[in-house]
Scaffold this active site. Structure first.
Site, short mmCIF file in Angstrom:
data_model
loop_
_atom_site.label_atom_id
_atom_site.label_comp_id
_atom_site.label_asym_id
_atom_site.label_seq_id
_atom_site.Cartn_x
_atom_site.Cartn_y
_atom_site.Cartn_z
N ASP A 17 -39.04 -14.65 -2.53
CA ASP A 17 -39.96 -15.79 -2.54
C ASP A 17 -41.42 -15.38 -2.39
O ASP A 17 -42.30 -15.89 -3.08
CB ASP A 17 -39.61 -16.76 -1.40
CG ASP A 17 -38.32 -17.52 -1.65
OD1 ASP A 17 -37.98 -17.73 -2.83
OD2 ASP A 17 -37.66 -17.89 -0.66
N THR A 18 -41.69 -14.46 -1.47
CA THR A 18 -43.08 -14.12 -1.15
C THR A 18 -43.73 -13.22 -2.19
O THR A 18 -44.95 -13.05 -2.18
CB THR A 18 -43.15 -13.43 0.22
OG1 THR A 18 -42.24 -12.33 0.24
CG2 THR A 18 -42.80 -14.41 1.34
N HIS A 54 -34.16 -21.12 -6.15
CA HIS A 54 -34.63 -21.71 -4.89
C HIS A 54 -35.98 -22.34 -5.20
O HIS A 54 -36.78 -21.79 -5.96
CB HIS A 54 -34.75 -20.65 -3.81
CG HIS A 54 -35.25 -21.14 -2.48
ND1 HIS A 54 -34.90 -22.35 -1.95
CD2 HIS A 54 -36.11 -20.56 -1.58
CE1 HIS A 54 -35.49 -22.51 -0.77
NE2 HIS A 54 -36.24 -21.45 -0.53
N GLY A 80 -30.87 -8.10 -7.72
CA GLY A 80 -30.33 -8.00 -6.37
C GLY A 80 -29.03 -8.77 -6.26
O GLY A 80 -28.24 -8.83 -7.20
N GLU A 99 -15.80 -14.39 18.67
CA GLU A 99 -14.89 -15.49 18.34
C GLU A 99 -15.56 -16.60 17.53
O GLU A 99 -14.89 -17.54 17.09
CB GLU A 99 -14.29 -16.06 19.63
CG GLU A 99 -13.35 -15.08 20.31
CD GLU A 99 -12.61 -15.69 21.49
OE1 GLU A 99 -12.51 -16.94 21.56
OE2 GLU A 99 -12.14 -14.92 22.35
N SER A 147 -32.92 -0.57 -9.13
CA SER A 147 -31.81 -1.31 -9.72
C SER A 147 -31.62 -1.04 -11.21
O SER A 147 -30.62 -1.46 -11.78
CB SER A 147 -32.03 -2.82 -9.51
OG SER A 147 -32.08 -3.14 -8.15
#
Length: 343
Positions: free
Chosen positions: A83-84, A108, A26, A231, A53
């Site tokens: 993560d999960t 991570h 990814g 902005e 992929s």
């Protein structure tokens, strides 16, 4: 002060004789795999059966294997899946193919910090976490630069895990910008807190509340959108480039005075108390338990909240106004085309 390392501190030879598997293709996966390949590292990509992929990785000149085969071939495995999903994939496809002396890397610390993955004692466990999205990691590398990285070591049976992590960070371009030493606990807890309280949760809730305050008072939604959302990029870019003081120097005196005197009334002691509560839920593991349970149940609350967010007035008005500014999306794909890209 943090320990910060650069190219001169990294020994690339520590990784050049390793066989590296990048699991996932990814946002981060493609950047790691391509940067490693162009740094002369023996690299293969591990993907789940039927992954969309696979064709992309092969078209980029990378060798693609199943996750199990990539792990069995390699002695350094970088985990770059969601993560999960990581723990289940680890138990089924990765753990049976690990041997003492192998190195297991993460970008991570979530699964190690919350004991969702528990590697055996004979395996080095390290983290190399670029502090930027994958497309930036890749682009800066090709331009001769790099994105700063964090490194951490959780297990070090080899005695050289830190050197290996630094070499990996160097090979993806991180040592060109600077590599900061941390721990799995510090990275995980601060990353989750930043996302929830400031970068994602805090900012979006503040924008929504500001927009609703103006529209509830009778102001046009289009004007409220520009003042409370559009902005924001100007202010964030100024802070990104020169810090908060630099931003305040660049805006008008009126804006700076309003910032200094009214900002603390918005982010007051009650808000900071709630931030401390959110941090406590992260530190205790409560958030991790909640998120893993939500995912295992099919994410019903997640999808309901996500859908409700798409249906707000600020989103509907913003979609129409952005059509007036085609330069914003020039060369970009839509959100639906880019979502969920872990491979």
């Amino acid at each position: 002060m943090a320990n910060i390392y650069y190219e001169k501190d990294a020994d690339r030879s520590v990784i050049t004789d390793r066989r590296v598997a990048v699991l996932g293709y990814g946002s981060q996966g493609h950047a790691h795999a391509l940067n490693l390949k162009e740094s002369g590292i023996d690299i293969r990509v591990g993907l789940r059966d039927g992954s969309a992929s696979k064709a992309k990785a092969e078209a980029a000149g990378l060798s693609v294997r199943s996750i199990a085969n990539a792990t069995a071939e390699a002695d350094l495995i970088m985990m770059l899946m969601p993560d999960t999903e990581m723990a289940a994939i680890y138990e089924e496809h990765i753990a049976p193919n690990l041997n003492d002396g192998d190195a297991l890397f993460f970008a991570h610390g979530f699964n190690i910090r919350f004991d969702l993955i528990r590697p055996t004692a004979g395996i080095d466990v390290c983290m190399v976490a670029p502090k930027g999205p994958g497309h930036l990691v890749r682009r800066t590398y090709t331009e001769g630069g790099g994105v700063p990285c964090l490194i951490a070591v959780e297990q070090n049976p080899s005695g050289t895990a830190k050197e290996l992590a630094l070499a990996y960070a160097d090979a993806i371009g991180g040592a060109r910008a600077g590599v900061i030493e941390t721990t799995f606990t510090e990275e995980t807890e601060t990353d989750l807190f930043g996302e929830q309280a400031v970068l994602c949760g805090g900012v979006t809730a503040l924008v929504q509340a500001g927009f609703e305050t103006l529209t509830d008072a009778g102001y046009q939604p289009e004007i409220a959108y520009f003042e409370c959302l559009h902005e924001l990029k100007l202010i964030v870019d100024l802070m990104y480039e020169e810090g908060i003081a630099g931003m305040r120097y660049s805006v008008s005196d009126t804006a700076e005075y309003g910032d200094l005197t009214r900002g603390p009334r918005i982010i007051n002691d009650a808000v900071k108390a709630e931030m401390r509560q959110i941090l406590s839920e992260i530190q205790s593991g409560r958030f991790a338990e909640e998120w893993v349970a939500e995912s295992r149940a099919g994410r019903p609350n997640f999808h309901a909240l996500e859908a409700a967010g798409h249906d707000t007035l600020v989103e509907k008005v913003g979609k129409e106004l952005r059509r007036m500014m085609p330069w914003i999306s020039a060369g970009k794909t839509s959100v639906t085309e880019t979502s969920g890209g872990q491979g």
